[in-house]
Design a protein around this motif. Sequence first.
Motif, short mmCIF file in Angstrom:
data_model
loop_
_atom_site.label_atom_id
_atom_site.label_comp_id
_atom_site.label_asym_id
_atom_site.label_seq_id
_atom_site.Cartn_x
_atom_site.Cartn_y
_atom_site.Cartn_z
N TRP A 115 0.84 -1.20 0.00
CA TRP A 115 0.00 0.00 0.00
C TRP A 115 0.87 1.25 0.00
O TRP A 115 0.56 2.24 -0.66
CB TRP A 115 -0.95 -0.01 1.18
N SER A 116 1.98 1.21 0.73
CA SER A 116 2.87 2.38 0.72
C SER A 116 3.48 2.57 -0.66
O SER A 116 3.73 3.70 -1.08
CB SER A 116 3.94 2.26 1.80
N GLY A 117 3.72 1.48 -1.40
CA GLY A 117 4.20 1.60 -2.77
C GLY A 117 3.19 2.29 -3.67
O GLY A 117 3.55 3.11 -4.53
N ILE A 118 1.92 1.99 -3.47
CA ILE A 118 0.87 2.68 -4.22
C ILE A 118 0.88 4.16 -3.84
O ILE A 118 0.77 5.03 -4.70
CB ILE A 118 -0.51 2.06 -3.95
N GLY A 119 1.04 4.45 -2.56
CA GLY A 119 1.09 5.84 -2.11
C GLY A 119 2.21 6.62 -2.75
O GLY A 119 2.04 7.79 -3.13
N VAL A 120 3.37 6.00 -2.91
CA VAL A 120 4.50 6.67 -3.56
C VAL A 120 4.16 7.01 -5.01
O VAL A 120 4.40 8.13 -5.47
CB VAL A 120 5.77 5.77 -3.49
N GLN A 121 3.57 6.06 -5.72
CA GLN A 121 3.20 6.30 -7.12
C GLN A 121 2.13 7.39 -7.23
O GLN A 121 2.18 8.23 -8.13
CB GLN A 121 2.72 5.01 -7.79
N LEU A 122 1.18 7.38 -6.31
CA LEU A 122 0.13 8.40 -6.34
C LEU A 122 0.71 9.79 -6.06
O LEU A 122 0.31 10.77 -6.69
CB LEU A 122 -0.98 8.07 -5.35
N ARG A 123 1.65 9.87 -5.11
CA ARG A 123 2.28 11.16 -4.83
C ARG A 123 3.06 11.66 -6.05
O ARG A 123 3.02 12.85 -6.38
CB ARG A 123 3.20 11.07 -3.62
N ARG A 124 3.75 10.77 -6.73
CA ARG A 124 4.48 11.15 -7.94
C ARG A 124 3.50 11.67 -8.99
O ARG A 124 3.77 12.65 -9.67
CB ARG A 124 5.26 9.96 -8.50
N ARG A 125 2.38 10.99 -9.10
CA ARG A 125 1.34 11.40 -10.06
C ARG A 125 0.78 12.77 -9.69
O ARG A 125 0.65 13.65 -10.53
CB ARG A 125 0.23 10.35 -10.04
N HIS A 126 0.49 12.96 -8.40
CA HIS A 126 -0.04 14.25 -7.94
C HIS A 126 0.97 15.37 -8.18
O HIS A 126 0.58 16.50 -8.49
CB HIS A 126 -0.41 14.19 -6.47
N ASP A 127 2.26 15.07 -8.03
CA ASP A 127 3.29 16.08 -8.24
C ASP A 127 3.45 16.44 -9.72
O ASP A 127 3.85 17.56 -10.05
CB ASP A 127 4.65 15.59 -7.69
N LEU A 128 3.13 15.52 -10.60
CA LEU A 128 3.27 15.76 -12.04
C LEU A 128 2.11 16.59 -12.60
O LEU A 128 2.30 17.36 -13.55
CB LEU A 128 3.34 14.42 -12.78
N VAL A 129 0.95 16.48 -12.00
CA VAL A 129 -0.25 17.13 -12.53
C VAL A 129 -0.11 18.65 -12.66
O VAL A 129 -0.46 19.20 -13.71
CB VAL A 129 -1.50 16.74 -11.70
N PRO A 130 0.41 19.38 -11.67
CA PRO A 130 0.50 20.85 -11.84
C PRO A 130 1.35 21.25 -13.04
O PRO A 130 1.02 22.21 -13.75
CB PRO A 130 1.13 21.34 -10.53
N SER A 131 2.43 20.52 -13.30
CA SER A 131 3.28 20.84 -14.45
C SER A 131 2.52 20.61 -15.75
O SER A 131 2.59 21.42 -16.68
CB SER A 131 4.54 19.98 -14.45
N LEU A 132 1.79 19.52 -15.80
CA LEU A 132 1.01 19.20 -16.99
C LEU A 132 -0.08 20.25 -17.22
O LEU A 132 -0.26 20.74 -18.33
CB LEU A 132 0.39 17.81 -16.85
N VAL A 133 -0.77 20.63 -16.16
CA VAL A 133 -1.82 21.66 -16.26
C VAL A 133 -1.21 22.98 -16.70
O VAL A 133 -1.76 23.68 -17.57
CB VAL A 133 -2.56 21.81 -14.92
N SER A 134 -0.04 23.32 -16.17
CA SER A 134 0.61 24.58 -16.51
C SER A 134 0.97 24.64 -18.00
O SER A 134 0.74 25.66 -18.66
CB SER A 134 1.86 24.74 -15.66
#
Length: 188
Positions: free
Chosen positions: A36-55
């Motif tokens: 589950w913590s591995g999923i959390g790491v991937q989700l955090r990476r995904r969340h961190d990428l979204v603002p750059s993509l939106v920008s």
Amino acid sequence: MVIAGIVAVVIVVLALALVHLYNAMVRGRNLAEEAWSGIGVQLRRRHDLVPSLVSVVQGYAVHEKDVLSAVSRAREAGMKAEGGSARDVGEAEKGLSLALGKLLAVAEAYPELKANENFLQLQHSLTSLEDDLQMARRYYNGTVRDQNNRIMQFPGNVVAGWFGFRRMEYFELSDESEAAVPEGYSAK
């Protein structure tokens, strides 16, 4: 004397079986928590990428404020769901996946954006993250399946009841059509 010896051996064997089942359940729970913590790491990476993509998209698709704000809201919901149950996180992330799919579909209407090197790199990173997230989800669900089998099968169900082990939730999407890669993701 012989009967006492047989009874002692049976008691020792039962005690060892109990210890073995208990330890297997603890090991299974720990593996599932690690997954589950591995999923959390991937989700955090995904969340961190979204603002750059939106920008990047925002620079080209200024008329798509509804889609951009939907992605931002979905990201926020995903971040708020962190630490919640697998079902809650899954629902929030499903919303983010749908919003990202719409964002990438909108990008198709802007040829300059599709040719932008930064956008292409972000899109590739997102695709890679989705693959990593899918692998993490499969690993987690496999550990949960194994743990749930231990807890639900006899005599594990008895031991689980004594020590308070409960079934764990899978991390999955609620609809098969939602499990498909959103339109706009490329497999590079």
